[in-house]
Structures are given as structure tokens and as C-alpha cells.
Design an enzyme around this catalytic site. Structure first.
Site, PDB file in Angstrom:
ATOM      1  N   VAL A 364       0.836  -1.217   0.000  1.00  9.33           N
ATOM      2  CA  VAL A 364       0.000   0.000   0.000  1.00  9.33           C
ATOM      3  C   VAL A 364       0.864   1.258   0.000  1.00  9.33           C
ATOM      4  O   VAL A 364       0.366   2.358  -0.220  1.00  9.33           O
ATOM      5  CB  VAL A 364      -0.955   0.048   1.222  1.00  9.33           C
ATOM      6  CG1 VAL A 364      -1.906  -1.129   1.241  1.00  9.33           C
ATOM      7  CG2 VAL A 364      -0.189   0.152   2.544  1.00  9.33           C
ATOM      8  N   TYR A 455       3.839   7.332  14.407  1.00 11.58           N
ATOM      9  CA  TYR A 455       2.584   6.573  14.311  1.00 11.58           C
ATOM     10  C   TYR A 455       1.391   7.465  14.690  1.00 11.58           C
ATOM     11  O   TYR A 455       0.366   7.479  14.007  1.00 11.58           O
ATOM     12  CB  TYR A 455       2.720   5.372  15.255  1.00 11.58           C
ATOM     13  CG  TYR A 455       1.584   4.390  15.261  1.00 11.58           C
ATOM     14  CD1 TYR A 455       1.347   3.546  14.178  1.00 11.58           C
ATOM     15  CD2 TYR A 455       0.762   4.266  16.384  1.00 11.58           C
ATOM     16  CE1 TYR A 455       0.318   2.619  14.211  1.00 11.58           C
ATOM     17  CE2 TYR A 455      -0.259   3.342  16.430  1.00 11.58           C
ATOM     18  CZ  TYR A 455      -0.488   2.521  15.342  1.00 11.58           C
ATOM     19  OH  TYR A 455      -1.504   1.601  15.380  1.00 11.58           O
ATOM     20  N   ARG A 490       0.129  -9.141  16.470  1.00 10.43           N
ATOM     21  CA  ARG A 490       1.575  -9.040  16.666  1.00 10.43           C
ATOM     22  C   ARG A 490       2.008  -7.600  16.963  1.00 10.43           C
ATOM     23  O   ARG A 490       3.080  -7.370  17.490  1.00 10.43           O
ATOM     24  CB  ARG A 490       2.334  -9.609  15.475  1.00 10.43           C
ATOM     25  CG  ARG A 490       2.300  -8.725  14.252  1.00 10.43           C
ATOM     26  CD  ARG A 490       3.198  -9.247  13.167  1.00 10.43           C
ATOM     27  NE  ARG A 490       3.047  -8.400  12.004  1.00 10.43           N
ATOM     28  CZ  ARG A 490       3.717  -8.536  10.893  1.00 10.43           C
ATOM     29  NH1 ARG A 490       4.617  -9.502  10.776  1.00 10.43           N
ATOM     30  NH2 ARG A 490       3.528  -7.737   9.890  1.00 10.43           N
TER      31      ARG A 490
END
Ligand code: NAI
Length: 709
Positions: A364, A455, A490
Site C-alpha cells: 500500500v 505513528y 503481533r
């Protein structure tokens, strides 16, 4: 009076209607049901005549007529096609939303067609039916548009397989109109005469209801919930008290043609009828599977090889979607060449469930990758309905150690990744006039999390992306929402304690995501937290703030300090749907109107104030050659009578009654104020009986043009 071609594509609604079994029975009685088909009339075994669906959309239909600017005195209901998706419950709330889709030109002496479609959802979350309306506007042809398609029905050259006779009562329209269509033509003898009829005529949609009962009786008796389509064209008018015959030709299992004729003179009153119905097995299957379905829909889930994405892909496929399982199979931090394994395994799992899926391994993180992912959906399944932007990696570092490559890698997958896939997807969804896009944010972005500046920034950037994409998607029926999940995957296995991880299964996030992807999703531009089966909404709210100074002189920092408690207060905070709306409190704070506003009404308008302001609202440049007298009789404690005489670009307003008005307008005081302030739609006020127009109906349409409030 020309059609308003700019209204093509205009969204109409939502309009809502609450109903109980009594409304269902009233409608059934209105279309001739009784002891013979008691299931429509007795609450202990109630079933809904499917054509009841039209009773929920009168207001929508009225708005279509109004938006098109068609000449009201020439409008007839042309065609009605209803596609049924789920059985209609006997009570609840119906919400209808749709679009004016087209206008066609049959020629100057033949008229024009205004076409609209609307979807109706029940308060139980199910999509019940889609209505396709065609209004025949006798006086609006010749504007130079396309003639439009016409679907004709060739009746077989044999006698009808079934015939159903019925005798609507001489008073039938008086009963039928109580279901919502209270147009004077069907009740007022004088109005009917002025419109060229001997007496009030049957509603075309009332005869439509008779035909609907007739086809069910002969083709799938006692099971109206099996009807999947009911289409008619209205051809001739009918007087109440005249016998009718519905003639039915069964063409194949699940499909028949029909028409309804006037038994006295053989005039066809309902023409070109098509009815379709589903088998009992299909009905059982639909009931078993419940409401949120994705049959015939195509979904892309990015990062679907593991974690949350895998769960979404499996659940979508279980509920009928064809799924593109995208995953490049990389490491947790996005490093390495990746592997086909994760995506392939999920595709195998879906196939083992009996579902349809293909794998895609593109990243992506580049525009080329995004385009290839969308292309793979189109190549394999021909269209695209849903995109869940879910792929993600982590590269946590505190700000000082956050090197550009870690910043960029996270931006590329999360923020740019959503852009790279959503942009080509949006193109395909727009063509198809349907789309659901999900973005994935995080609590780290919404609230902050130590060591995740990259993030958090990417995840919060997605909120801005959504806020604008929701506006651009609105008129194409593309809804964009954002999910902030929390689940054991994860990404979180090293961060969260094991006992919490055990409770945080991704399956508990998926139900909300699936609902947001569904056709019945009612929201766009919203953010939701989801985990462990707990879901709540997150919003950007804006405090009421405070004016410092007078808006003319620049305030001082000391002035800000003195008012800081009020400036930072979130008491009474509000959400805004776009930047312009958010700016308006600032403009309002300095608007002189605000202080002058009357307390009589929320908008500050009064009936007297409206008429005093009428000369100012008059648009002289639109009144060349106009010669008309409007008489307004406003009832209620704050009402009164005024006339407005418009002649050759002049307007004279006089209190009292005019001796020979061209058009009379009668309305209650509160409704009149609401209509002028834009809170009440004039057409729905008219069809709902709140606005009564006498004299020249057509001239009443000039009011909107001649006066701008
Ligand atoms: P996950 O690591 O189990 O799944 C992410 C998947 O994305 C992996 O299979 C990975 O191979 C794939 N992927 C990574 N980069 C890709 C790329 N460039 N192109 C295609 N695929 C790529 O992680 P999880 O937890 O399922 O995360 C899903 C999303 O949810 C992410 O966007 C994450 O940031 C977000 N999220 C997850 C939370 C959680 O509690 N698990 C909390 C908040 C947000």
C-alpha cells in the site's frame, strides 16, 4: 417555468416515518383489503401489503417534484418500480434517502420525465426496499434533453392466466388518502372540476395497491414477503366506484406481467406491470442470514494476511462479499521483502468456508501499489464496493531518536497507504454510486502514546483525510468512517499484558467495522473506538469560546488572559460537519443581527415581519412581464391577511384581502414562518395539507423566484 436541471444529482432526505400496525391496516383498507385477505387487516396475524412501501415516501416524492421546479399543475405520477430486499415489519421507523437522478425530454408537446431513486431502511437496521420514481411533467417538455430509456412490456398473445376483479368503493379515495397522499384532487369536488374532471378521481397509487394484492393472491398467496419487485406505469385515470380487473400472465417461475383495466370501458389504468418474487427457500435463506449482508459486493482489505485484517476479510466473506486479501507479508516494522504466505493462507480459509477471495501482495506504501490493489479487485470481480485500509507497521522511537527513515516508513504505510488505495478506489465507487471506506486510526493518535510520534501523527492525519473525503463522497453515496481498534495481534503482543491480550480478540472489533461497511450504515465522517465488544464514538468538539474586545480594535494578550477560563471552556461544546460551519460562531459573534433578533421564533421571524420585509425581498429583475396578485391568509394568533400585487417589476404589499387574487395561499402562522425560514419544505407542506393553494396553482411557483428572504 423551466425545469431546474441543476437539481440532477441532488440528494433528497433523509425523511422518516414512524408507523404502527394501525397504519399498516389503514393502508390495506385503503387499497381494498378486507375479510377476504384478513392477514393484511387483523393485528393478530398481520402481514404488510408490499405496496405500503409507497406510503412511506410521499414526502420524498413531494421534494423531488419541488426540487425539479416542474410545473405542479402538469405533474402526474408516471412510473413506479419497487425492489424489495427484506420483508416489511408491521411497525417501526422508516428512513428514506435518495437522489433526483435524471430528467428526460419527451418533446415540447409530450412533456418531460423527472426520475429519482430512494432507499428505505427500517429501524431494525435492514434495508427494506428501493423505490424508482418517474414523474411525468406534462408541461415541461422541449428543453432539449435526451429522450431517456423506456422499458416496454410485451404481453403474451394469449388470454391472461389469472384475472382478479375488484370494485373500489365510491368513497375509496377518502379512505386511501389517510395513508398520506392528501392531494385535493382526490377529495375536493370543486378542485377536481377545476382540474378538468367530473369529480374526485382514484389515486393511481390506490389502484396500484389493488393490483399488488391481486398478483400476490394468484402467484404466491398469503406470502407477500416473497415479493422482490413490483413495477407499474400509470396510463389512464379512474373514477371511484368503477369495477377494475387485474390481468396476470405468468412468464416464468418468479416473474409475471400484469395490467389493470377499467372493466366498464376497457381503458388500461395500470400498464406494463412486472412482478417478481423469490422462492420459499430463498426467503428462508435470507431470514437465516439476518440483516448485514454483502452479497454481490466486492471488498478490499489491506493488511488482511494477519491480525485484524484477516478477521475482517473472513467475516465479510462469511456474509457474502467477494474479498481481495491484500498483504505483502512483511515484518512487524515493515522491513524485508515480504512473503505471499499470509495472504494465500487467508484466501484458503475463505474458500474453505465456501466464500470467494483472491490474494494480492502489493504494498500500500506506493501509488503504483495502491492502483494495482484496486485493479486486482476490478479484474477479478468487476467492481469495488468496500475498502478497509488496515495495513500497518510500527517503528517506535522517542522524538530525539526518530530518524527520518522511521518517520517516513510509518507515514508511507499508514497515511500515504490509505491515500494510495482510497484514491483509485474512490474513482470506481463514484462510477457505481456506492462506496464504503474504512480508515484505521489508533488511541496513540487520538490521545497520544509515548514513543510513537510517527505513528500518532500518521494516525491523526487519517482523521483529516476522512473529514474531507466524507464531504467529497457525500453526493456519490460513498461513506468514510474511521475505527480505532484495540486487539491482540503481533503489533500489541509485546506491549499489553497477557491476561488482557486474552480478552482482546480481533473478532470483537469486526462487528462494528462490518456494520460501517454495510449498506445500512447511517453515518459518514465518524470515529469509533472498538475492542472486547465495547464500542464508543470519539469526536472533535469545539467550545463556545469568548469574544475578547469589540471586534474592531485588536485585543491584548492581557485581555486573552482575563478571559482564558471562558476561552478554554468546553462546556456546551459542539461538533461541526465542515470548516465553514465551524467558522460560523465566530462570524455570528460579531453579527449585528444577533442582537436585533426577535425572541418570537428561533429564526427571529414573525408573520408580520415577513410581510413588512416583502418589498425588500422582492426580486424586481425576475418580475419582467409578471402580472399576478397573491393573497396570503395566515391563520393562528400571529396570523393575518396580506396581498402582494406584482406587476411589471413592481411589488405592492397591502394588509387585508384583495378582491380578485390570482392565487391564494392559506397556512398556519407557525408553519408559514418555518416555510419562509427554510425549515419546512413548501412542497411537503402542500402535499401534507399544511399549505393550501387556491386559484392559479401554477403561479404559486413564482413566489419562490420573486421573493428571496
Ligand atoms: P498486524 O501486524 O497483525 O497486521 C498488519 C498487517 O499489515 C500485516 O499482516 C502486515 O504484513 C500488513 N502490512 C504491513 N505493511 C503493509 C504494506 N505496505 N502493504 C500491505 N500490507 C502491509 O497488526 P494489526 O494489529 O492487525 O493492525 C491492523 C491495523 O490496526 C493497523 O493499521 C494498526 O495500526 C491498527 N491498530 C491496531 C491496534 C491493535 O490493538 N492491534 C491498535 C490501534 C491500531
Amino acid at each position: 417555468m423551466a425545469l431546474n436541471l441543476d437539481a440532477i444529482g441532488r440528494k433528497i432526505g433523509p425523511v422518516t416515518k414512524d408507523y404502527t400496525w394501525k397504519d399498516v391496516v389503514l393502508y390495506a383498507l385503503g387499497v381494498g383489503a378486507g375479510f377476504e385477505d384478513l392477514e393484511y387487516c387483523f393485528e393478530h396475524q398481520i402481514k404488510v401489503v408490499p405496496s405500503f412501501s409507497i406510503a412511506s415516501v410521499f414526502e420524498f416524492l413531494a421534494e423531488v417534484g419541488m426540487s425539479s421546479n416542474a410545473d405542479l399543475s402538469g405533474i402526474l405520477h408516471g412510473e413506479q418500480d419497487i425492489v424489495f430486499h427484506n420483508p416489511i415489519p408491521s411497525e417501526g421507523t422508516l428512513t428514506t434517502e435518495g437522489t433526483l437522478t435524471n430528467m428526460f425530454d419527451k418533446g415540447a408537446d409530450k412533456g418531460a420525465l423527472v426520475v429519482a431513486e430512494a432507499e428505505t431502511f427500517h429501524s431494525n437496521g435492514q434495508k427494506l426496499f428501493t423505490n424508482y420514481f418517474t414523474l411525468f411533467c406534462r408541461k415541461d417538455g422541449g428543453f432539449g434533453g435526451e429522450p431517456g430509456p423506456s422499458e416496454s412490456v410485451e404481453f403474451p398473445d394469449r388470454k391472461p392466466d389469472f384475472e382478479e376483479k375488484a370494485l373500489p368503493a365510491p368513497d375509496q379515495p377518502l379512505l386511501y388518502r389517510l395513508s398520506g397522499d392528501i392531494f385535493q384532487l382526490h377529495a375536493d369536488p370543486e378542485f377536481a372540476k377545476a382540474s378538468g374532471f367530473e369529480k374526485p378521481i382514484m389515486h393511481g397509487l390506490c389502484t396500484h395497491g389493488y393490483a399488488c394484492r391481486a398478483v400476490i393472491k394468484h402467484l404466491f398467496p398469503g406470502e407477500p414477503e416473497r415479493m422482490s419487485r413490483f413495477r407499474v406505469r400509470f396510463s389512464k385515470t379512474l373514477y371511484p366506484g368503477v369495477p377494475i380487473i387485474t390481468q396476470i400472465w405468468k412468464m416464468e417461475e418468479g416473474k409475471a406481467y400484469f395490467r389493470t383495466v377499467n372493466a366498464d370501458n376497457n381503458d388500461v389504468v395500470v400498464e406494463g406491470g412486472i412482478v417478481e418474487w423469490i422462492s420459499k427457500e430463498e426467503l428462508d435463506r435470507r431470514e437465516r442470514l439476518g440483516g448485514v449482508r454483502f452479497d454481490d459486493q466486492v471488498a478490499i482489505v489491506t493488511g488482511a494476511g494477519a491480525g485484524l485484517g484477516r478477521t475482517y476479510a473472513l467475516e465479510l466473506a462469511r456474509r457474502g462479499a467477494k474479498v481481495v486479501v491484500n498483504d505483502l507479508g512483511g515484518a512487524r516494522d515493515g522491513s524485508g521483502d515480504g512473503s505471499k504466505g499470509p495472504a494465500d493462507e487467508v484466501v484458503e480459509e475463505i474458500k474453505a468456508l465456501g466464500g470467494e477471495a483472491i490474494a494480492n501482495y502489493d504494498s500500500v506504501a506506493t501509488p503504483e501499489g495502491g492502483q494495482l490493489i484496486v485493479d486486482s479487485a476490478i479484474d477479478a470481480f468487476g467492481k469495488l464496493d468496500i475498502v478497509i485500509n488496515n495495513a500497518g507497521i510500527l517503528r517506535d522511537k522517542t522524538i530525539v531518536k526518530m530518524e527520518p527513515e522511521n518517520w517516513d516508513a510509518v507515514m508511507d504505510v499508514h497515511l500515504k497507504g490509505a491515500y494510495n488505495v482510497s484514491r483509485p478506489a474512490f474513482v470506481k465507487m463514484r462510477e457505481n454510486r456506492f462506496g464504503r471506506i474504512i480508515l484505521t486510526t489508533s488511541a496513540a493518535g487520538l490521545y497520544g502514546n509515548f514513543g510513537q510520534t510517527n505513528y500518532s501523527a500518521a494516525k491523526m492525519g487519517l482523521i483529516g483525510f476522512m473529514n474531507t473525503m466524507k464531504l467529497e463522497g457525500d453526493k456519490h453515496n460513498i461513506k468514510v468512517n474511521t475505527i480505532a481498534p484495540i486487539a491482540a495481534t503481533r503489533l500489541t503482543e509485546e506491549i499489553l499484558p497477557p491476561e488482557l491480550l486474552a480478552k482482546l480478540q480481533p473478532e470483537f472489533v469486526a462487528p462494528l467495522v462490518l456494520y460501517l461497511c454495510s449498506e445500512q450504515c447511517p453515518v459518514s465522517g465518524a470515529i469509533y473506538n472498538a475492542g472486547m465488544g465495547y464500542y464508543n464514538r470519539v469526536a472533535i468538539a469545539t467550545g463556545p469560546g469568548s469574544v475578547v474586545g469589540d471586534g474592531k480594535e485588536v485585543p491584548t494578550p492581557e485581555g486573552v488572559a482575563a478571559n482564558f477560563d471562558k476561552i478554554k471552556s468546553m462546556k456546551g461544546a459542539e461538533e461541526y460537519t465542515n470548516a465553514t460551519a465551524a467558522f460560523s460562531p465566530m462570524l455570528d459573534a460579531f453579527s449585528p443581527k444577533k442582537e436585533e433578533a426577535s425572541v418570537d421564533d428561533d429564526s427571529g421571524l414573525t408573520v408580520r415581519g415577513i410581510f413588512e420585509g416583502l418589498p425588500e425581498a422582492f426580486q424586481a429583475d425576475k418580475a419582467a412581464g409578471v402580472d399576478v396578485v397573491f393573497q396570503f391568509d395566515i391563520t393562528g394568533a400571529n396570523g393575518g391577511s396580506w396581498s402582494a400585487t406584482v406587476k411589471d417589476e413592481t411589488c405592492e404589499v397591502t394588509e387585508g384581502s384583495h378582491s380578485s387574487p390570482t392565487t391564494t395561499i392559506e397556512m398556519g402562522d407557525d408553519d408559514f414562518v418555518k416555510m419562509i425560514s427554510g425549515e419546512l419544505n413548501a412542497m411537503s407542506a402542500y402535499t401534507g395539507g399544511k399549505l393550501k393553494i387556491g386559484g392559479d396553482l401554477m403561479k404559486s411557483q413564482l413566489i419562490e423566484k420573486l421573493f428571496k428572504f
